[in-house]
Design a protein around this motif. Structure first.
Motif, short mmCIF file in Angstrom:
data_model
loop_
_atom_site.label_atom_id
_atom_site.label_comp_id
_atom_site.label_asym_id
_atom_site.label_seq_id
_atom_site.Cartn_x
_atom_site.Cartn_y
_atom_site.Cartn_z
N UNK A 1 53.61 15.74 46.48
CA UNK A 1 54.62 14.75 46.14
C UNK A 1 55.24 15.05 44.79
N UNK A 2 56.56 14.95 44.71
CA UNK A 2 57.26 14.95 43.44
C UNK A 2 57.33 13.49 42.99
N UNK A 3 56.65 13.17 41.92
CA UNK A 3 56.55 11.78 41.47
C UNK A 3 57.90 11.18 41.08
N UNK A 4 58.91 12.02 40.90
CA UNK A 4 60.23 11.47 40.60
C UNK A 4 60.91 10.91 41.84
N UNK A 5 60.38 11.19 43.00
CA UNK A 5 60.87 10.58 44.23
C UNK A 5 60.11 9.26 44.40
N UNK A 6 60.56 8.29 43.64
CA UNK A 6 59.78 7.06 43.46
C UNK A 6 59.47 6.33 44.76
N UNK A 7 60.42 6.26 45.66
CA UNK A 7 60.19 5.54 46.92
C UNK A 7 59.06 6.16 47.73
N UNK A 8 58.87 7.48 47.57
CA UNK A 8 57.81 8.14 48.33
C UNK A 8 56.43 7.80 47.81
N UNK A 9 56.36 7.31 46.56
CA UNK A 9 55.07 6.82 46.07
C UNK A 9 54.63 5.65 46.92
N UNK A 10 55.55 4.77 47.26
CA UNK A 10 55.25 3.66 48.16
C UNK A 10 54.96 4.15 49.57
N UNK A 11 55.83 5.01 50.08
CA UNK A 11 55.78 5.40 51.49
C UNK A 11 54.62 6.33 51.80
N UNK A 12 54.52 7.42 51.02
CA UNK A 12 53.54 8.46 51.32
C UNK A 12 52.15 8.08 50.86
N UNK A 13 52.06 7.46 49.68
CA UNK A 13 50.75 7.17 49.11
C UNK A 13 50.31 5.74 49.39
N UNK A 14 51.15 4.77 49.00
CA UNK A 14 50.75 3.37 49.12
C UNK A 14 50.37 2.98 50.54
N UNK A 15 51.29 3.20 51.48
CA UNK A 15 51.04 2.78 52.85
C UNK A 15 49.96 3.62 53.51
N UNK A 16 49.96 4.93 53.27
CA UNK A 16 48.98 5.81 53.90
C UNK A 16 47.57 5.49 53.44
N UNK A 17 47.41 5.27 52.14
CA UNK A 17 46.07 4.96 51.62
C UNK A 17 45.63 3.59 52.12
N UNK A 18 46.54 2.65 52.19
CA UNK A 18 46.19 1.33 52.71
C UNK A 18 45.73 1.43 54.16
N UNK A 19 46.46 2.19 54.97
CA UNK A 19 46.12 2.30 56.38
C UNK A 19 44.79 3.00 56.60
#
Length: 235
Positions: A63-81
């Motif tokens: 992940x490129x941390x500057x792609x802020x929305x992907x922090x939610x999509x790739x990390x937040x939701x995936x880790x929650x699931x």
């Protein structure tokens, strides 16, 4: 070595340097580590080292941390699931970009430094606050620098970004003080990293503190028994 046995830990900037060292140490202490960085090859090298040492693979999340929305999509939701919680967050990723006088600094480079060193960490807090609170002893650790409080010519973007990070993290720590979550900063000091090499290209890095040498202090702050909150801790 089982101080973090069964804990779920997310580490940014885990493809090399301090992030990779912390990832390997956390895994050795029994944590399942989720590693993120832009460089897939570097993440795979860290994972290979972890597997050789522990017999367990990490979870890789390029992940490129500057792609802020992907922090939610790739990390937040995936880790929650997958896990339903996050026990440890290590906001380690940081950039220097270039040294230069304030009046002549490239605006695009300034923006990049602030994006990675400040805004990305805000987005991590925003994305993972709920998951950290779901842990019985959530721990968030952010990497700062002496540059946050000691101004030095030509270091203004990096110093300003770390000062902003410290204020944000200390404020967050006050806001979660009544929960089981503990939030702190760590100043690793002068360590042989790529960022350090950018600033001092002629320096003999073999004479500096190595990333593995500071990883143990991260374990201290990540343990369930750590009670400090809103502190800046030296490695």
């Amino acid at each position: 070595m089982s101080r973090l046995n069964g804990r779920i830990a997310l580490i940014t900037g885990a493809s090399r340097g301090i992030g990779a060292a912390v990832a390997k140490r956390f895994a050795a202490e029994g944590a399942h580590v989720i590693l993120t960085a832009r460089t897939v090859g570097g993440l795979e090298e860290t994972d290979e080292a972890i597997y050789k040492a522990t017999g367990r693979h990490a979870t890789l999340a390029p992940l490129d941390l500057r792609q802020f929305d992907k922090i939610d999509q790739l990390l937040g939701y995936s880790i929650f699931e997958r896990f339903g919680k996050l026990d440890i967050l290590v906001g380690n990723a940081g950039v220097l970009e270039a040294l230069g006088p304030v009046a002549h600094y490239d605006p695009k480079l300034w923006e990049r430094v602030m994006d990675v060193n400040v805004t990305a960490n805000y987005r991590l807090i925003r994305s993972f606050d709920r998951l950290l609170r779901a842990s019985d002893a959530g721990r968030a650790i952010f990497v700062t620098s002496g540059a946050a409080s000691a101004p030095y010519p030509y270091w203004s973007p990096y110093g300003a970004s770390k000062a902003a990070l410290e204020m944000m993290v200390k404020t967050y720590a006050m806001e979660i003080a009544s929960s089981n979550l503990r939030v702190n900063l760590i100043d690793p000091g002068i360590v042989a990293t790529k960022l350090r090499m950018q600033a001092f290209p002629g320096e003999d890095q073999t004479k500096l503190t190595q990333p593995d040498d500071v990883a143990g202090r991260f374990v201290d702050l990540a343990e369930a028994g750590w009670t400090g909150n809103g502190e800046v801790v030296s490695a």
